[in-house]
Design a protein around this motif. Structure first.
Motif, PDB file in Angstrom:
ATOM      1  N   LYS A 184       0.817  -1.215   0.000  1.00 62.32           N
ATOM      2  CA  LYS A 184       0.000   0.000   0.000  1.00 62.32           C
ATOM      3  C   LYS A 184       0.856   1.273   0.000  1.00 62.32           C
ATOM      4  CE  LYS A 184      -3.774  -2.284   2.504  1.00 62.32           C
ATOM      5  NZ  LYS A 184      -4.640  -2.258   3.712  1.00 62.32           N
ATOM      6  N   GLY A 185       2.098   1.153  -0.448  1.00 64.17           N
ATOM      7  CA  GLY A 185       2.967   2.320  -0.508  1.00 64.17           C
ATOM      8  C   GLY A 185       3.492   2.776   0.836  1.00 64.17           C
ATOM      9  N   CYS A 186       3.250   1.980   1.880  1.00 65.75           N
ATOM     10  CA  CYS A 186       3.720   2.320   3.235  1.00 65.75           C
ATOM     11  C   CYS A 186       5.138   1.776   3.402  1.00 65.75           C
ATOM     12  CB  CYS A 186       2.780   1.734   4.284  1.00 65.75           C
ATOM     13  SG  CYS A 186       1.101   2.425   4.193  1.00 65.75           S
ATOM     14  N   ALA A 187       6.122   2.635   3.185  1.00 63.67           N
ATOM     15  CA  ALA A 187       7.495   2.169   3.006  1.00 63.67           C
ATOM     16  C   ALA A 187       8.369   2.139   4.251  1.00 63.67           C
ATOM     17  CB  ALA A 187       8.176   3.052   1.946  1.00 63.67           C
ATOM     18  N   ILE A 188       7.820   2.447   5.416  1.00 64.59           N
ATOM     19  CA  ILE A 188       8.621   2.441   6.643  1.00 64.59           C
ATOM     20  C   ILE A 188       8.567   1.051   7.280  1.00 64.59           C
ATOM     21  CG2 ILE A 188       8.935   3.475   8.914  1.00 64.59           C
ATOM     22  CD1 ILE A 188       7.536   5.982   7.818  1.00 64.59           C
ATOM     23  N   LYS A 189       9.730   0.480   7.573  1.00 65.25           N
ATOM     24  CA  LYS A 189       9.806  -0.872   8.123  1.00 65.25           C
ATOM     25  C   LYS A 189       9.903  -0.842   9.647  1.00 65.25           C
ATOM     26  CE  LYS A 189      12.087  -2.999   4.109  1.00 65.25           C
ATOM     27  NZ  LYS A 189      13.282  -3.744   3.645  1.00 65.25           N
ATOM     28  N   GLY A 190       8.941  -1.488  10.308  1.00 65.68           N
ATOM     29  CA  GLY A 190       8.974  -1.614  11.757  1.00 65.68           C
ATOM     30  C   GLY A 190       9.591  -2.943  12.137  1.00 65.68           C
ATOM     31  N   ASN A 191      10.720  -2.894  12.824  1.00 65.00           N
ATOM     32  CA  ASN A 191      11.511  -4.079  13.133  1.00 65.00           C
ATOM     33  C   ASN A 191      11.606  -4.263  14.649  1.00 65.00           C
ATOM     34  OD1 ASN A 191      14.936  -5.044  12.969  1.00 65.00           O
ATOM     35  ND2 ASN A 191      13.250  -6.297  12.289  1.00 65.00           N
ATOM     36  N   ILE A 192      11.527  -5.509  15.118  1.00 64.75           N
ATOM     37  CA  ILE A 192      11.640  -5.797  16.552  1.00 64.75           C
ATOM     38  C   ILE A 192      12.907  -6.608  16.784  1.00 64.75           C
ATOM     39  CG2 ILE A 192      10.574  -6.879  18.559  1.00 64.75           C
ATOM     40  CD1 ILE A 192       7.862  -6.471  17.217  1.00 64.75           C
ATOM     41  N   THR A 193      13.799  -6.061  17.605  1.00 62.98           N
ATOM     42  CA  THR A 193      15.077  -6.715  17.887  1.00 62.98           C
ATOM     43  C   THR A 193      15.315  -6.718  19.392  1.00 62.98           C
ATOM     44  OG1 THR A 193      16.431  -4.704  17.871  1.00 62.98           O
ATOM     45  CG2 THR A 193      15.940  -5.705  15.733  1.00 62.98           C
ATOM     46  N   ALA A 194      16.480  -7.216  19.771  1.00 65.01           N
ATOM     47  CA  ALA A 194      16.852  -7.211  21.190  1.00 65.01           C
ATOM     48  C   ALA A 194      16.988  -5.782  21.709  1.00 65.01           C
ATOM     49  CB  ALA A 194      18.175  -7.958  21.374  1.00 65.01           C
ATOM     50  N   ASN A 195      17.169  -4.836  20.788  1.00 62.61           N
ATOM     51  CA  ASN A 195      17.305  -3.426  21.170  1.00 62.61           C
ATOM     52  C   ASN A 195      15.973  -2.701  21.216  1.00 62.61           C
ATOM     53  OD1 ASN A 195      20.156  -3.475  21.367  1.00 62.61           O
ATOM     54  ND2 ASN A 195      20.299  -3.389  19.132  1.00 62.61           N
ATOM     55  N   GLY A 196      14.880  -3.422  20.955  1.00 62.50           N
ATOM     56  CA  GLY A 196      13.568  -2.812  21.040  1.00 62.50           C
ATOM     57  C   GLY A 196      12.843  -2.725  19.712  1.00 62.50           C
ATOM     58  N   HIS A 197      11.779  -1.928  19.708  1.00 65.33           N
ATOM     59  CA  HIS A 197      10.968  -1.707  18.516  1.00 65.33           C
ATOM     60  C   HIS A 197      11.545  -0.521  17.745  1.00 65.33           C
ATOM     61  CE1 HIS A 197       8.424  -4.291  20.861  1.00 65.33           C
ATOM     62  NE2 HIS A 197       7.426  -4.261  19.995  1.00 65.33           N
ATOM     63  N   ILE A 198      12.062  -0.783  16.570  1.00 72.31           N
ATOM     64  CA  ILE A 198      12.766   0.241  15.801  1.00 72.31           C
ATOM     65  C   ILE A 198      12.172   0.330  14.398  1.00 72.31           C
ATOM     66  CG2 ILE A 198      15.018   0.918  14.864  1.00 72.31           C
ATOM     67  CD1 ILE A 198      16.263  -0.771  17.156  1.00 72.31           C
ATOM     68  N   TYR A 199      12.044   1.556  13.898  1.00 75.01           N
ATOM     69  CA  TYR A 199      11.581   1.688  12.513  1.00 75.01           C
ATOM     70  C   TYR A 199      12.690   2.260  11.634  1.00 75.01           C
ATOM     71  CZ  TYR A 199      10.488   6.731  13.295  1.00 75.01           C
ATOM     72  OH  TYR A 199      10.539   8.083  13.574  1.00 75.01           O
ATOM     73  N   HIS A 200      12.676   1.820  10.385  1.00 71.48           N
ATOM     74  CA  HIS A 200      13.699   2.217   9.422  1.00 71.48           C
ATOM     75  C   HIS A 200      13.063   2.951   8.245  1.00 71.48           C
ATOM     76  CE1 HIS A 200      16.929  -0.319  11.215  1.00 71.48           C
ATOM     77  NE2 HIS A 200      15.890  -1.045  11.607  1.00 71.48           N
ATOM     78  N   MET A 201      13.572   4.134   7.970  1.00 71.54           N
ATOM     79  CA  MET A 201      13.130   4.889   6.806  1.00 71.54           C
ATOM     80  C   MET A 201      13.846   4.349   5.562  1.00 71.54           C
ATOM     81  SD  MET A 201      11.022   6.906   8.239  1.00 71.54           S
ATOM     82  CE  MET A 201      10.642   8.141   6.983  1.00 71.54           C
ATOM     83  N   PRO A 202      13.308   4.608   4.369  1.00 73.16           N
ATOM     84  CA  PRO A 202      13.933   4.087   3.141  1.00 73.16           C
ATOM     85  C   PRO A 202      15.380   4.529   2.940  1.00 73.16           C
ATOM     86  CG  PRO A 202      11.691   4.753   2.691  1.00 73.16           C
ATOM     87  CD  PRO A 202      12.005   5.241   4.075  1.00 73.16           C
ATOM     88  N   TRP A 203      15.802   5.618   3.590  1.00 71.88           N
ATOM     89  CA  TRP A 203      17.189   6.081   3.460  1.00 71.88           C
ATOM     90  C   TRP A 203      18.071   5.571   4.587  1.00 71.88           C
ATOM     91  CZ3 TRP A 203      12.832   9.122   3.271  1.00 71.88           C
ATOM     92  CH2 TRP A 203      12.408   9.709   4.460  1.00 71.88           C
ATOM     93  N   SER A 204      17.514   4.717   5.443  1.00 73.08           N
ATOM     94  CA  SER A 204      18.328   4.105   6.490  1.00 73.08           C
ATOM     95  C   SER A 204      19.344   3.154   5.864  1.00 73.08           C
ATOM     96  CB  SER A 204      17.434   3.321   7.448  1.00 73.08           C
ATOM     97  OG  SER A 204      18.197   2.419   8.234  1.00 73.08           O
ATOM     98  N   PRO A 205      20.578   3.162   6.335  1.00 75.55           N
ATOM     99  CA  PRO A 205      21.601   2.265   5.789  1.00 75.55           C
ATOM    100  C   PRO A 205      21.245   0.782   5.913  1.00 75.55           C
ATOM    101  CG  PRO A 205      22.608   3.969   7.104  1.00 75.55           C
ATOM    102  CD  PRO A 205      21.130   4.067   7.336  1.00 75.55           C
TER     103      PRO A 205
END
Length: 238
Positions: A184-205
Motif C-alpha cells: 500500500k505504498g507504506c514504506a517504513i519498516k517496523g523491526n523488533i530486535t533485542a534493542n527494542g521496537h525500531i523503525y527504518h526509513m527508506p534512506w536508512s543504511p
C-alpha cells in the motif's frame, strides 16, 4: 542507519573531513537567541544522526539545518567520494561531547519532535554544523544560517568540496523507490530486535537488510507519526 561497509579506504575522507572541521571550530560561533523560541530543554544529549538529538526522552530536530542522511556519500573525497552522512553524525557527536546541551524550542514538527535551536558551552550547534560543511541551511524553513552556508561554500568545507545531493532530494528519491515495492505504498519498516521496537526509513543504511515479519509483531508504516504511536523508535545513525 547504515549497512556495514566492506572496505576501509572510504573512511579516510571522513577522517579528513572531521580533521578539517576541528580546524574550522577554532573560531566558534556563539549561540544567538532563537527567533521566537520559548521553552528551554536542557541536559545530556544522545546523537541520533547529523541533525537530531535526544534529550531527557525528547527527540530534538535541529531547526534551520538539514544534514546528510547516514547512508549518504558526497563527492570530492580523496577517492572521489566520502561518507558525508557518517561524518555529519560524528561531527555532531564531537560538538555535543558529553556536555550539557540547551535547546530553545521553536515548536514541534509534524512528527512531534521538538524543533530546537541548540547550544553547548555557548556554541551554536546548528550554526557549527553548517559552518563546517556538515549540513545545509534548510532555507525552506529558516534563513537564519544562509550567510554561514555561503561562507562554508566559499571555503569548500565538507559537503562543498565536491558534488553533493541535498538530503531532502536524497530522501525523496529513496522514498519513491521504496514505496513502489512496499504494501500500500507504506514504506517504513517496523523491526523488533533485542534493542527494542525500531523503525527504518527508506534512506536508512540498514533498510535493505531489514525484513518485516508480521508473525513477530513487525509491520509496515505509512508515516513516522504512525510508527511512533505504535511504540517504535527511529534507528540511530552510525
Amino acid at each position: 542507519m547504515s549497512e556495514k561497509y566492506r572496505f576501509v579506504r572510504p573512511l579516510l575522507p571522513v577522517a579528513f573531513a572531521l580533521a578539517a572541521s576541528v580546524h574550522l571550530l577554532s573560531s566558534p560561533t556563539s549561540a544567538a537567541p532563537p527567533p521566537g523560541g520559548s521553552a528551554i530543554l536542557s541536559g545530556k544529549a544522545t546523537v541520533i544522526d547529523g541533525d537530531t538529538l535526544e534529550i531527557a526522552g525528547e527527540r530534538v530536530r535541529l531547526e534551520g539545518i538539514d544534514a546528510p542522511e547516514s547512508d549518504q556519500t558526497c563527492g570530492g573525497g580523496w577517492f572521489g567520494s566520502w561518507k558525508c552522512g557518517r561524518a555529519a553524525t560524528a561531527q555532531l557527536r564531537w560538538l555535543v561531547g558529553g556536555r550539557r546541551v540547551d535547546c530553545e524550542s521553536g515548536g514541534r514538527d509534524k512528527y512531534g519532535r521538538v524543533l530546537g535551536w541548540c547550544s553547548a558551552d555557548g556554541r551554536d550547534i546548528n550554526a557549527e554544523m553548517v559552518r563546517t560543511g556538515h549540513a545545509w541551511a534548510f532555507v525552506k524553513y529558516s534563513t537564519r544560517y544562509e550567510t554561514i552556508e555561503a561562507e562554508a561554500r566559499k571555503a569548500k568545507a565538507g559537503i562543498w568540496q565536491g558534488e553533493a545531493e541535498p538530503p531532502w532530494k536524497f530522501r525523496e528519491r529513496r522514498w519513491e523507490v521504496a514505496e513502489t515495492a512496499a504494501p500500500k505504498g507504506c514504506a517504513i519498516k517496523g523491526n523488533i530486535t533485542a534493542n527494542g521496537h525500531i523503525y527504518h526509513m527508506p534512506w536508512s543504511p540498514w533498510y535493505a537488510k531489514v525484513k518485516v515479519e508480521p508473525g513477530k509483531g513487525e509491520r509496515w508504516f505509512c508515516s513516522e507519526d504512525e510508527a511512533a504511536k505504535a511504540g517504535f523508535r527511529p534507528a540511530m545513525g552510525l
